[in-house]
Structures are given as structure tokens and as C-alpha cells.
Write a protein that holds these residues in place. Sequence first.
Motif, PDB file in Angstrom:
ATOM      1  N   LEU A 160      43.554  44.047  40.774  1.00 56.61           N
ATOM      2  CA  LEU A 160      42.125  43.989  41.323  1.00 56.61           C
ATOM      3  C   LEU A 160      41.491  43.302  40.694  1.00 56.61           C
ATOM      4  O   LEU A 160      40.966  42.305  42.123  1.00 56.61           O
ATOM      5  N   ALA A 161      41.272  42.833  40.127  1.00 58.45           N
ATOM      6  CA  ALA A 161      40.288  42.063  39.914  1.00 58.45           C
ATOM      7  C   ALA A 161      41.013  40.907  39.738  1.00 58.45           C
ATOM      8  O   ALA A 161      39.649  40.259  40.130  1.00 58.45           O
ATOM      9  N   ARG A 162      41.973  40.669  39.743  1.00 56.94           N
ATOM     10  CA  ARG A 162      42.272  39.348  39.837  1.00 56.94           C
ATOM     11  C   ARG A 162      42.501  38.870  41.389  1.00 56.94           C
ATOM     12  O   ARG A 162      42.696  37.488  42.180  1.00 56.94           O
ATOM     13  N   LEU A 163      42.756  39.639  42.648  1.00 51.85           N
ATOM     14  CA  LEU A 163      42.562  39.786  43.752  1.00 51.85           C
ATOM     15  C   LEU A 163      41.029  39.532  44.124  1.00 51.85           C
ATOM     16  O   LEU A 163      41.133  38.418  44.662  1.00 51.85           O
ATOM     17  N   PHE A 164      40.672  39.971  43.899  1.00 54.15           N
ATOM     18  CA  PHE A 164      39.131  39.465  43.782  1.00 54.15           C
ATOM     19  C   PHE A 164      38.761  38.016  43.371  1.00 54.15           C
ATOM     20  O   PHE A 164      37.115  37.977  44.074  1.00 54.15           O
ATOM     21  N   ASP A 165      38.437  37.946  42.313  1.00 54.05           N
ATOM     22  CA  ASP A 165      38.621  36.819  41.876  1.00 54.05           C
ATOM     23  C   ASP A 165      39.193  35.571  42.668  1.00 54.05           C
ATOM     24  O   ASP A 165      38.830  34.557  42.652  1.00 54.05           O
ATOM     25  N   ASP A 166      40.659  35.595  42.915  1.00 58.67           N
ATOM     26  CA  ASP A 166      40.915  35.110  43.622  1.00 58.67           C
ATOM     27  C   ASP A 166      40.739  34.870  45.355  1.00 58.67           C
ATOM     28  O   ASP A 166      40.101  33.277  45.746  1.00 58.67           O
ATOM     29  N   LEU A 167      40.208  35.946  46.476  1.00 58.59           N
ATOM     30  CA  LEU A 167      39.479  35.621  47.465  1.00 58.59           C
ATOM     31  C   LEU A 167      37.728  35.611  47.382  1.00 58.59           C
ATOM     32  O   LEU A 167      37.644  35.262  48.683  1.00 58.59           O
ATOM     33  N   LYS A 168      37.524  35.771  46.213  1.00 59.56           N
ATOM     34  CA  LYS A 168      35.893  35.986  45.986  1.00 59.56           C
ATOM     35  C   LYS A 168      35.495  36.960  47.245  1.00 59.56           C
ATOM     36  O   LYS A 168      34.258  35.987  48.357  1.00 59.56           O
TER      37      LYS A 168
ATOM     38  N   LEU B 123      30.871  42.618  47.750  1.00 59.66           N
ATOM     39  CA  LEU B 123      31.589  44.191  46.423  1.00 59.66           C
ATOM     40  C   LEU B 123      31.655  45.343  48.196  1.00 59.66           C
ATOM     41  O   LEU B 123      32.535  45.774  47.702  1.00 59.66           O
ATOM     42  N   ASN B 124      31.176  44.881  49.084  1.00 63.07           N
ATOM     43  CA  ASN B 124      31.521  45.601  50.425  1.00 63.07           C
ATOM     44  C   ASN B 124      32.913  45.938  50.822  1.00 63.07           C
ATOM     45  O   ASN B 124      33.692  46.142  51.032  1.00 63.07           O
ATOM     46  N   LYS B 125      33.783  44.513  50.702  1.00 63.49           N
ATOM     47  CA  LYS B 125      34.733  44.171  50.790  1.00 63.49           C
ATOM     48  C   LYS B 125      35.740  44.215  50.131  1.00 63.49           C
ATOM     49  O   LYS B 125      37.018  44.805  50.414  1.00 63.49           O
ATOM     50  N   GLN B 126      34.801  44.467  48.725  1.00 67.90           N
ATOM     51  CA  GLN B 126      35.669  45.173  47.212  1.00 67.90           C
ATOM     52  C   GLN B 126      36.210  46.193  47.761  1.00 67.90           C
ATOM     53  O   GLN B 126      37.539  47.139  47.422  1.00 67.90           O
TER      54      GLN B 126
END
Length: 117
Positions: free
Chosen positions: A69-77, A80-83
Motif C-alpha cells: 500500500l505504501a508503494r501504491l500511495f507513493d506511485d499514485l501520489k 490522505l483522504n484518497k489513501q
Amino acid sequence: MLAGCFESEKSLLKTALSLGLPGNLSLLNKIKRIISLPDFIQKCIISNVLSLSMALELENLEIDAGLELARLFDDLKLSLNKQREILTLIKEIACRDNISVLKVLREGQIQEILNNS
């Protein structure tokens, strides 16, 4: 890491303040939890990809799921609400299908979407 060097919380807070760290015990306890997280997640916090609160939510998952998930959030930028929304939906899918969060991330339609050019 300083916490183990002090016998009282009062001494720890005083030293933390003198070092420019937060003087709030609750926040210091959250920071102590971050030390046990994988290096990549810690780097995501430093680079503002993840907030402290999101990193602590990832701490509650399997280590590999939190990293994915951290990688996904890093890739997609993502914000916080979307995460939070994505994490909630993935956890709900895992619960509904009685599978792990990691399996949802690796074997579901999520990979199809991410790999679609």
C-alpha cells in the motif's frame, strides 16, 4: 530511540523538547511506533507521501500488505483522504471475500487497473 534511556516520562519529554521534538507524550508514543515500521514506510513519512496517521494504520496490517500500500500511495501520489478511502475499500473487500488484504492487492482487479497503460 531515546525513550529507553529515561526512567520517567517527564525526563523524556523535557529532553525531547530540548532537541526540538514534540513535547506531547501521545505524539512521542506514535513516533516510537514508527521505528518498528519498514524503512520504505519511514521514508514515505519523511517525504510526505504518508502521514503519521496513515503509517500507523498500515502498521496494523501484515508487513507485506503495508509495504504494498505504501508503494501504491507513493506511485499514485494520493491525498490522505484518497489513501484512507482506498485502504477502507481494500479492507472491506478482503473481509467480504474472506481473504487477506495482501491477496486483494496482488491478485484482484487492482493489478489489472495498475498495469493498464
